[in-house]
Each structure stands twice: as C-alpha cells, then as structure tokens.
Design an enzyme around this catalytic site. Structure first.
Site, PDB file in Angstrom:
ATOM      1  N   TYR A 140       0.821  -1.215   0.000  1.00  6.49           N
ATOM      2  CA  TYR A 140       0.000   0.000   0.000  1.00  6.49           C
ATOM      3  C   TYR A 140       0.859   1.272   0.000  1.00  6.49           C
ATOM      4  O   TYR A 140       0.361   2.357  -0.298  1.00  6.49           O
ATOM      5  CB  TYR A 140      -0.947   0.027   1.217  1.00  6.49           C
ATOM      6  CG  TYR A 140      -2.036  -1.025   1.166  1.00  6.49           C
ATOM      7  CD1 TYR A 140      -2.279  -1.763   0.007  1.00  6.49           C
ATOM      8  CD2 TYR A 140      -2.827  -1.286   2.263  1.00  6.49           C
ATOM      9  CE1 TYR A 140      -3.264  -2.730  -0.042  1.00  6.49           C
ATOM     10  CE2 TYR A 140      -3.825  -2.261   2.221  1.00  6.49           C
ATOM     11  CZ  TYR A 140      -4.028  -2.980   1.060  1.00  6.49           C
ATOM     12  OH  TYR A 140      -5.012  -3.936   1.016  1.00  6.49           O
ATOM     13  N   LYS A 191       3.618 -15.361   1.806  1.00 12.47           N
ATOM     14  CA  LYS A 191       3.537 -16.069   0.521  1.00 12.47           C
ATOM     15  C   LYS A 191       4.975 -16.366   0.097  1.00 12.47           C
ATOM     16  O   LYS A 191       5.412 -16.007  -1.007  1.00 12.47           O
ATOM     17  CB  LYS A 191       2.774 -15.178  -0.484  1.00 12.47           C
ATOM     18  CG  LYS A 191       2.395 -15.865  -1.773  1.00 12.47           C
ATOM     19  CD  LYS A 191       1.329 -16.933  -1.615  1.00 12.47           C
ATOM     20  CE  LYS A 191       1.072 -17.627  -2.946  1.00 12.47           C
ATOM     21  NZ  LYS A 191       0.291 -18.866  -2.813  1.00 12.47           N
ATOM     22  N   ASP A 223      -2.845 -18.253   1.122  1.00 17.70           N
ATOM     23  CA  ASP A 223      -3.999 -18.938   0.526  1.00 17.70           C
ATOM     24  C   ASP A 223      -4.504 -20.039   1.462  1.00 17.70           C
ATOM     25  O   ASP A 223      -5.714 -20.195   1.682  1.00 17.70           O
ATOM     26  CB  ASP A 223      -3.668 -19.492  -0.872  1.00 17.70           C
ATOM     27  CG  ASP A 223      -2.300 -20.145  -0.946  1.00 17.70           C
ATOM     28  OD1 ASP A 223      -1.491 -19.970  -0.019  1.00 17.70           O
ATOM     29  OD2 ASP A 223      -2.025 -20.849  -1.933  1.00 17.70           O
ATOM     30  N   ASP A 247      -5.297  -7.001   5.683  1.00 16.89           N
ATOM     31  CA  ASP A 247      -6.505  -6.257   5.305  1.00 16.89           C
ATOM     32  C   ASP A 247      -7.606  -7.253   4.940  1.00 16.89           C
ATOM     33  O   ASP A 247      -8.752  -7.171   5.408  1.00 16.89           O
ATOM     34  CB  ASP A 247      -6.156  -5.370   4.098  1.00 16.89           C
ATOM     35  CG  ASP A 247      -7.238  -4.359   3.783  1.00 16.89           C
ATOM     36  OD1 ASP A 247      -8.244  -4.325   4.519  1.00 16.89           O
ATOM     37  OD2 ASP A 247      -7.095  -3.616   2.794  1.00 16.89           O
ATOM     38  N   ASP A 251     -10.886  -8.783   7.652  1.00 20.18           N
ATOM     39  CA  ASP A 251     -12.300  -8.586   7.320  1.00 20.18           C
ATOM     40  C   ASP A 251     -13.019  -9.924   7.251  1.00 20.18           C
ATOM     41  O   ASP A 251     -14.173 -10.043   7.687  1.00 20.18           O
ATOM     42  CB  ASP A 251     -12.453  -7.839   5.990  1.00 20.18           C
ATOM     43  CG  ASP A 251     -12.456  -6.328   6.194  1.00 20.18           C
ATOM     44  OD1 ASP A 251     -12.137  -5.890   7.324  1.00 20.18           O
ATOM     45  OD2 ASP A 251     -12.777  -5.592   5.247  1.00 20.18           O
TER      46      ASP A 251
END
Ligand code: NAD
Length: 357
Positions: A140, A191, A223, A247, A251
């Site tokens: 980000y 990852k 994943d 993020d 959620d």
C-alpha cells in the site's frame, strides 16, 4: 504512577457509545484502578467547534497520554469538505504522527451469538483469535507505483511490495508480545513460496522467535490461511501478517463473528502505546436514537487496559461483565434478531452491574 487516557467520542453514535464505555471506566476507577482520562474534540465535532478535525490541543493530548480511546468519526455533513479537512484524514493524521504500525483486530464470538455467524455454530462458538496486521508498510505504500503507458501504447499499472528487516522485526515483536499475553501461539502468514519479500518476512520472524521461548511459532501461506480461517478458525490464537494480507484476512475473520457492533480494534506503536476504537463507523443512520450497541467500544476499553496499560485484571473484569450480560440474554437491536432489544444506556448499565458481581 497514574496512567492517562485521552478520550475522543467523535461523531454520530460516538458520544452515545463512549458515554457507556466511560461508565465502565469510572466504575473501575471507583474500585481502585489508578487511571485518569481527559476528553478531547476530534473529527466532525472538532471541526464544528474549532474549524479543524484534529485541533492542536487534541493532537498534543494524544502525544502525551499512555493510550487513546476513540468512539467513531465522520458523517454525511462532512463529506463535502475538501478531502484534507475531512474527519477520516484526521484519523490518518493521528495514526501517522504516533507511528501506529501494529493493527490488532480480534475476532471473538460469544457462544450465545454463534447463530449470527455465517459458519456453523460448532465451528465458531467461543472463537477467540487476534489478527496482528502491519499497517504502515507493504504494497500500500511501496515505491515505485503508478500507471504508465508503454512504448506500445498500452497502459500498465504497477505497485511494489516491500518490507525492510526493521519493519518486519517491529511487527513481529509486537505480535510475539501479544501472543505472550494470550495463549502463546503465533501463526505468521506470508507467501514465501512465491514472493522474495515474504521469504525475508519468514526468515526475520523465525529469527525473532528465539527471543520468545514461551511462544510457539508456525507459518502458513496466505492462501492456506484463508482456507483454514473459514474451515477451522478456532485453531488460531494470534496471526501476524503484512498490510495487504491482513486487510483481507481481518475482514474475513470479522465476518465470522456476525456483528459489527461487537468488534473492537487497536493500533499500537513500538512501545505498546495505542489508539483503541470499535471497528464500526459513526452510524449516522441510527445516531441520536439511543439504540447503538456500545459493546465494541466497551471491549476496546478492555483491550486498551490489557495491551497498553498492563491492567489485565481490570480488562478481565470488563470481559466477564460483557459475557454475563450476553448470557443473561441482553441484546441491542443489531444482535437482537426477533428478541426485544435494550437501549444503549441499558446495555452500559448492565455491564457495569455485572462487573460488580
Ligand atoms: P458504519 O459502521 O458507521 O455503519 C454500517 C451499518 O452498521 C449501519 O447500518 C449502522 O447503523 C450499523 N452499525 C454500526 N455500528 C453500530 C453499532 N455500534 N450498533 C448498532 N449498529 C451499528 O459504516 P458506514 O455507514 O459506512 O459509515 C458511516 C460513517 O462512519 C462514514 O462517515 C464513515 O466514513 C465513518 N467511518 C468511521 C470509522 C472510524 O471512526 N474509525 C470507521 C468506518 C467508517
């Protein structure tokens, strides 16, 4: 030494839910908790009174105190202000001034509310997991970024996922310390099978684990972590991960609990000082009606006492009070379903009464 909290009620339902959290705090102070607090204007309310959403006096109080408790900010009245003057910008201003890089998002599901979850009750009843998300780095913020036009005339968008050793190290320390205060299990999500930045993440977190012998560290690819979160979420205690992965995962974890009015959160700096706030916003659609659920704010206060003020006994008292009112069947309208709902103030009063038992 007395610890100091800066309290910012904010806008919309902010003052209503904060009044209930302050009842709880005052109850603990009356019972001997050595904490003081001071209320300050923030967000739209501050804009109305002073012309700025983040007045100098509020920022100074945030810098000086040991922890900050925030209600919620924003609302349609302020959406027409220039972007840099809006309440949401003031929130980002505090986060960046105080270098709050460690975002704590617990997902806690009381057995009484298990039917509100999108998963089967037996998979989520008593769920209690904490996601620690790096908040100020990663893709980000990474450079270079942009959209360019290639020689062939095609547009190409690009971002950069970057983490330095020091950025990984400070979020890892933050997460290990949280795991020490909970059940001693930390899962680092990356990852590393594809991304070099994740390889460095995994290597650094693994090295730091030696400093926390009481914490059991594991690793998952993102994943797989996403799958495990919806397959068997109770296997997790604390998850630490980067800004992008956190993020998304936080959620998803929040939705396991079913209700936004129940979810606290926090953002911490390297010393453990932090800003604590409900996950929800200022809910202008129900502001002033006395029906907002104050429990996310009350639970934010509990987190503040546990993680920034090292007052875990007081935090346990609040958590016990919240559990008690839920098992007594009290519900605000957001979680009441077909049952009759109690008001914001009745819920606050009930928590205070339950804490005294
Ligand atoms: P919201 O979270 O305020 O509301 C979403 C829905 O959830 C609404 O129907 C609301 O009534 C309900 N809700 C939220 N909190 C509740 C509670 N405690 N009890 C019962 N019901 C509750 O999100 P939104 O409507 O998208 O945003 C409203 C305003 O809040 C916007 O101005 C937004 O920018 C701001 N906002 C602020 C924060 C913050 O202060 N950190 C976070 C998110 C949104």
């Amino acid at each position: 030494m007395t610890k100091h909290i800066t309290v910012m009620a904010g806008d919309g339902i902010g003052p209503e839910i904060m009044a209930e959290a302050l009842k709880v705090l005052n109850g603990l102070i009356d019972a001997g908790l050595d904490v003081s607090f001071e209320e300050h204007l923030f967000g739209g309310a501050a804009h109305d009174a002073t012309g700025s959403c983040l007045p100098d006096a509020t920022l100074a109080a945030c810098e000086k105190c040991d922890a900050i408790l925030l209600g919620a900010i924003g609302g349609p009245r302020y959406d027409s202000l220039p972007r840099e003057q809006r309440p949401e910008r003031a929130l980002l201003g505090v986060r960046s001034k105080l270098d709050l890089f460690s975002n704590l998002r617990p997902a806690l599901l009381y057995p009484e509310l298990a039917s509100a979850s999108s998963l089967k009750a037996e998979l989520v009843a008593d769920l209690d997991l904490m996601i620690v998300r790096e908040l100020t780095g990663g893709i980000y913020f990474g450079e270079p970024r942009g959209i360019e036009t290639t020689d062939g005339g095609e547009k190409r968008g690009f971002n950069t996922m970057t983490y330095s050793e020091s950025e990984i190290s400070r979020i890892a320390h933050s997460a290990f310390r949280i795991a020490e205060q909970r059940n001693g299990r930390l899962c680092s999500v990356d990852k590393a099978n594809v991304l070099e930045v994740s390889e460095l993440w995994r290597e650094t977190v693994t090295q730091i684990a030696a400093e926390y012998p009481d914490v059991e560290l594991s690793h998952l690819y993102v994943d797989n972590a996403a799958m495990q979160l919806v397959r068997a979420p109770k296997q997790f205690d604390v998850i630490v991960t980067s800004n992008l992965f956190g993020d998304i995962l936080s959620d998803a974890a929040a939705m396991l609990t079913g209700s936004i009015g129940m979810l606290p959160s926090a953002s911490l700096d390297a010393s453990g000082k932090g800003m604590y706030e409900p996950v929800h916003g200022s809910a202008p659609d129900i502001a002033g009606q006395g029906i907002a659920n104050p429990l996310a704010t009350i639970l934010s206060l509990s987190m503040l006492l546990r993680y920034s003020l090292d007052e875990s006994k007081a935090a346990d008292t609040i958590d016990r009070g919240v559990r008690q009112v839920l098992s007594d069947g009290l519900r605000c309208q957001d979680i009441s379903g077909d049952q009759p709902a109690v008001s914001t103030t009745a819920m606050g009063d009930a928590v205070v009464a339950a804490m005294a038992n």
